[in-house]
Design a protein around this motif. Structure first.
Motif, PDB file in Angstrom:
ATOM      1  N   SER A   1     -19.613 -19.909   8.429  1.00  0.00           N
ATOM      2  CA  SER A   1     -18.163 -20.033   8.178  1.00  0.00           C
ATOM      3  C   SER A   1     -17.736 -19.577   6.794  1.00  0.00           C
ATOM      4  CB  SER A   1     -17.705 -21.490   8.388  1.00  0.00           C
ATOM      5  OG  SER A   1     -17.960 -21.916   9.705  1.00  0.00           O
ATOM      6  N   LYS A   2     -18.629 -18.959   6.023  1.00  0.00           N
ATOM      7  CA  LYS A   2     -18.290 -18.510   4.675  1.00  0.00           C
ATOM      8  C   LYS A   2     -18.199 -16.983   4.626  1.00  0.00           C
ATOM      9  CE  LYS A   2     -20.257 -22.274   1.902  1.00  0.00           C
ATOM     10  NZ  LYS A   2     -21.206 -22.587   0.793  1.00  0.00           N
ATOM     11  N   MET A   3     -17.006 -16.470   4.277  1.00  0.00           N
ATOM     12  CA  MET A   3     -16.871 -15.038   4.055  1.00  0.00           C
ATOM     13  C   MET A   3     -17.828 -14.611   2.942  1.00  0.00           C
ATOM     14  SD  MET A   3     -13.590 -12.854   2.664  1.00  0.00           S
ATOM     15  CE  MET A   3     -12.492 -13.309   3.994  1.00  0.00           C
ATOM     16  N   GLN A   4     -18.574 -13.546   3.162  1.00  0.00           N
ATOM     17  CA  GLN A   4     -19.517 -13.063   2.170  1.00  0.00           C
ATOM     18  C   GLN A   4     -18.794 -12.203   1.130  1.00  0.00           C
ATOM     19  OE1 GLN A   4     -23.022 -14.148   2.449  1.00  0.00           O
ATOM     20  NE2 GLN A   4     -21.641 -15.461   3.644  1.00  0.00           N
ATOM     21  N   LEU A   5     -19.054 -12.481  -0.151  1.00  0.00           N
ATOM     22  CA  LEU A   5     -18.404 -11.772  -1.245  1.00  0.00           C
ATOM     23  C   LEU A   5     -19.434 -11.320  -2.273  1.00  0.00           C
ATOM     24  CD1 LEU A   5     -15.341 -14.127  -1.856  1.00  0.00           C
ATOM     25  CD2 LEU A   5     -15.281 -11.859  -0.793  1.00  0.00           C
ATOM     26  N   LEU A   6     -19.340 -10.061  -2.667  1.00  0.00           N
ATOM     27  CA  LEU A   6     -20.179  -9.496  -3.728  1.00  0.00           C
ATOM     28  C   LEU A   6     -19.281  -8.862  -4.771  1.00  0.00           C
ATOM     29  CD1 LEU A   6     -22.782  -7.594  -1.481  1.00  0.00           C
ATOM     30  CD2 LEU A   6     -23.086  -9.851  -2.512  1.00  0.00           C
TER      31      LEU A   6
ATOM     32  N   LYS B   1     -13.443 -21.084  -1.241  1.00  0.00           N
ATOM     33  CA  LYS B   1     -13.674 -22.431  -0.704  1.00  0.00           C
ATOM     34  C   LYS B   1     -13.137 -22.592   0.716  1.00  0.00           C
ATOM     35  CE  LYS B   1     -15.173 -23.415  -4.826  1.00  0.00           C
ATOM     36  NZ  LYS B   1     -16.639 -23.466  -5.069  1.00  0.00           N
ATOM     37  N   ILE B   2     -12.326 -21.646   1.176  1.00  0.00           N
ATOM     38  CA  ILE B   2     -11.685 -21.750   2.481  1.00  0.00           C
ATOM     39  C   ILE B   2     -12.639 -21.231   3.555  1.00  0.00           C
ATOM     40  CG2 ILE B   2      -9.671 -21.107   3.846  1.00  0.00           C
ATOM     41  CD1 ILE B   2      -8.359 -20.386   1.087  1.00  0.00           C
ATOM     42  N   LYS B   3     -12.938 -22.046   4.548  1.00  0.00           N
ATOM     43  CA  LYS B   3     -13.828 -21.630   5.612  1.00  0.00           C
ATOM     44  C   LYS B   3     -13.099 -20.791   6.655  1.00  0.00           C
ATOM     45  CE  LYS B   3     -17.226 -25.368   5.341  1.00  0.00           C
ATOM     46  NZ  LYS B   3     -17.963 -26.411   6.105  1.00  0.00           N
ATOM     47  N   LEU B   4     -13.811 -19.843   7.236  1.00  0.00           N
ATOM     48  CA  LEU B   4     -13.258 -19.046   8.318  1.00  0.00           C
ATOM     49  C   LEU B   4     -13.466 -19.772   9.642  1.00  0.00           C
ATOM     50  CD1 LEU B   4     -13.404 -16.940   6.003  1.00  0.00           C
ATOM     51  CD2 LEU B   4     -13.815 -15.218   7.768  1.00  0.00           C
ATOM     52  N   GLU B   5     -12.511 -19.580  10.547  1.00  0.00           N
ATOM     53  CA  GLU B   5     -12.599 -20.194  11.863  1.00  0.00           C
ATOM     54  C   GLU B   5     -13.660 -19.478  12.709  1.00  0.00           C
ATOM     55  OE1 GLU B   5     -10.907 -22.827  12.811  1.00  0.00           O
ATOM     56  OE2 GLU B   5      -9.688 -22.970  10.979  1.00  0.00           O
ATOM     57  N   ASP B   6     -14.172 -20.169  13.725  1.00  0.00           N
ATOM     58  CA  ASP B   6     -15.062 -19.514  14.673  1.00  0.00           C
ATOM     59  C   ASP B   6     -14.307 -18.345  15.322  1.00  0.00           C
ATOM     60  OD1 ASP B   6     -17.055 -21.316  14.168  1.00  0.00           O
ATOM     61  OD2 ASP B   6     -16.627 -22.580  15.909  1.00  0.00           O
TER      62      ASP B   6
ATOM     63  N   GLY C   1      -9.243 -10.921  11.089  1.00  0.00           N
ATOM     64  CA  GLY C   1      -8.657 -10.957  12.418  1.00  0.00           C
ATOM     65  C   GLY C   1      -9.587 -11.591  13.417  1.00  0.00           C
ATOM     66  N   GLY C   2      -9.384 -11.252  14.693  1.00  0.00           N
ATOM     67  CA  GLY C   2     -10.127 -11.906  15.749  1.00  0.00           C
ATOM     68  C   GLY C   2      -9.347 -13.103  16.258  1.00  0.00           C
ATOM     69  N   LYS C   3      -9.994 -14.252  16.274  1.00  0.00           N
ATOM     70  CA  LYS C   3      -9.340 -15.460  16.775  1.00  0.00           C
ATOM     71  C   LYS C   3      -8.134 -15.823  15.937  1.00  0.00           C
ATOM     72  CE  LYS C   3     -10.146 -20.328  17.859  1.00  0.00           C
ATOM     73  NZ  LYS C   3     -11.135 -21.440  17.879  1.00  0.00           N
ATOM     74  N   GLN C   4      -8.229 -15.619  14.628  1.00  0.00           N
ATOM     75  CA  GLN C   4      -7.145 -15.944  13.708  1.00  0.00           C
ATOM     76  C   GLN C   4      -6.945 -14.785  12.750  1.00  0.00           C
ATOM     77  OE1 GLN C   4      -6.044 -19.964  11.677  1.00  0.00           O
ATOM     78  NE2 GLN C   4      -7.651 -19.091  10.413  1.00  0.00           N
ATOM     79  N   SER C   5      -5.698 -14.532  12.367  1.00  0.00           N
ATOM     80  CA  SER C   5      -5.387 -13.457  11.434  1.00  0.00           C
ATOM     81  C   SER C   5      -4.827 -14.042  10.142  1.00  0.00           C
ATOM     82  CB  SER C   5      -4.378 -12.486  12.048  1.00  0.00           C
ATOM     83  OG  SER C   5      -4.010 -11.502  11.105  1.00  0.00           O
ATOM     84  N   ARG C   6      -5.500 -13.737   9.035  1.00  0.00           N
ATOM     85  CA  ARG C   6      -5.058 -14.226   7.738  1.00  0.00           C
ATOM     86  C   ARG C   6      -5.242 -13.146   6.668  1.00  0.00           C
ATOM     87  NH1 ARG C   6      -7.697 -20.154   6.826  1.00  0.00           N
ATOM     88  NH2 ARG C   6      -9.563 -19.207   7.761  1.00  0.00           N
ATOM     89  N   VAL C   7      -4.512 -13.318   5.566  1.00  0.00           N
ATOM     90  CA  VAL C   7      -4.705 -12.483   4.386  1.00  0.00           C
ATOM     91  C   VAL C   7      -5.131 -13.401   3.253  1.00  0.00           C
ATOM     92  CG1 VAL C   7      -3.633 -10.938   2.718  1.00  0.00           C
ATOM     93  CG2 VAL C   7      -3.029 -10.765   5.148  1.00  0.00           C
TER      94      VAL C   7
END
Length: 338
Positions: free
Chosen positions: A141-146, A163-168, A193-199
């Motif tokens: 549930s963690k977006m990977q960031l480099l 800190k914000i988790k992504l939805e399944d 995107g996918g199940k939920q769309s956010r910026v």
């Protein structure tokens, strides 16, 4: 997004409509090009599947192609040109690899590798010639960031900054390398995107984040925002749709006037699914996808289809007015009359 597949299009030598001309300058390689970066009116790079990269130093007249040895099975979904000699490429899928050249492509050095079977990097952008950021699909549930602060010579895992988790079922799309955008002041936008769309938005080079809902079509793993672009810190555009239904025009493009906090539907949507959008000026935008290429002269409020030929990506020069498009079978095109 994992399992994103390319729907190949057929390409024509040139397309004339509404004053713009799309001129095919290269085609015929066994690669699907999704990475595109243009330094100025002379220097540009592309990257794609099967380990292929190509560069031009004469304004897209001639191209130098390379299939990188040892990376023939790697899909280089994004590329960033930092100077006339420096470029960085990033792969999608596992293993995740990042390579850099400092001599115009004569040699390449691997600066990052991740063999985690779940790793899938989606896109990359640079704030300046030294500072850059990459994002990838979530792991637990963690977006990977480099991030890098040495022009891609090394990369730091900054996943815990978000800190914000992504939805399944929520993830990014590695369709054109443009679902992430940055500005020199440290502003960062990442679309999911996918199940939920956010910026997801950061004001300080990816150190802190906030997330805002995006009303673009979503719900299935083939739907969502595939590309975002910003003219300034307030004015931006998002395109996408459903790549499995690439002619549908419902809820596939939106405008923001507050930096991505809220989004407004234009008077007229783009002509189907689009995987890349780019500002050519404050009022002129171009977007492309598997079902065609569109131009807006109204800041994205209305659109005209200039070609049924589709590409994966479109970019404008960082300094200059060279505009290129790239897509399947190693096809590269130039937008003329702009």
């Amino acid at each position: 997004m994992k399992r994103f597949t390319l729907l190949l299009a057929f390409f024509l030598p040139a397309i004339f409509l509404y004053g713009q001309q799309i001129n095919i300058v290269e085609s015929g390689k066994s690669t699907s090009l999704r990475g595109l970066s243009i330094l100025n009116n002379q220097v540009a790079w592309v990257s794609g599947s099967n380990g292929w990269v190509a560069s031009t130093t004469d304004g897209a007249k001639t191209w130098h192609w390379q299939q990188l040895k040892g990376y023939e099975n790697i899909d280089f979904r994004d590329i960033e040109v930092l100077s006339e000699k420096q470029a960085v490429i990033v792969s999608a899928g596992s293993p995740a690899v990042i390579l850099k050249t400092g001599d115009g492509g004569l040699t390449w050095r691997e600066t990052y590798r991740n063999n985690d079977p779940e790793i899938f990097l989606d896109g990359m952008d640079f704030y300046n010639a030294r500072q850059g950021i990459i994002f990838g699909d979530p792991i637990t549930s963690k977006m990977q960031l480099l991030t890098t602060d040495d022009a891609g010579d090394s990369w730091k895992n900054c996943t815990d900054n978000l800190k914000i988790k992504l939805e399944d079922g929520e993830a990014g799309f590695a369709a054109s390398g443009t679902s992430i955008r940055t500005m020199k002041n440290g502003k960062t936008w990442i679309a999911t995107g996918g199940k939920q769309s956010r910026v997801f938005i950061s004001d300080n080079f990816g150190k802190n984040w906030k997330a805002y809902n995006c009303p673009i079509i979503h719900g299935a793993n083939s739907t969502g925002p595939f590309s975002i672009a910003f003219y300034d810190i307030k004015t931006g555009y998002v395109v996408g749709g459903d790549y499995r239904k690439d002619t549908v025009r419902t809820k596939n493009s939106f405008i923001t006037y507050d930096g991505g906090l809220s989004w407004n539907q234009p008077a007229e949507n783009t002509f189907g699914y689009r995987s890349a959008v780019e500002y050519l000026s404050k009022s002129v935008l171009i977007c492309t996808g598997t079902s065609g290429t569109d131009i807006s002269s109204t800041g994205g409020k209305t659109w005209k289809n200039i070609s049924k030929t589709g590409f994966n990506c479109v970019r404008k020069a960082k300094s200059g007015n060279l505009v290129l498009l790239a897509g399947g079978v190693g096809t590269i095109a130039r937008l003329l009359n702009f």
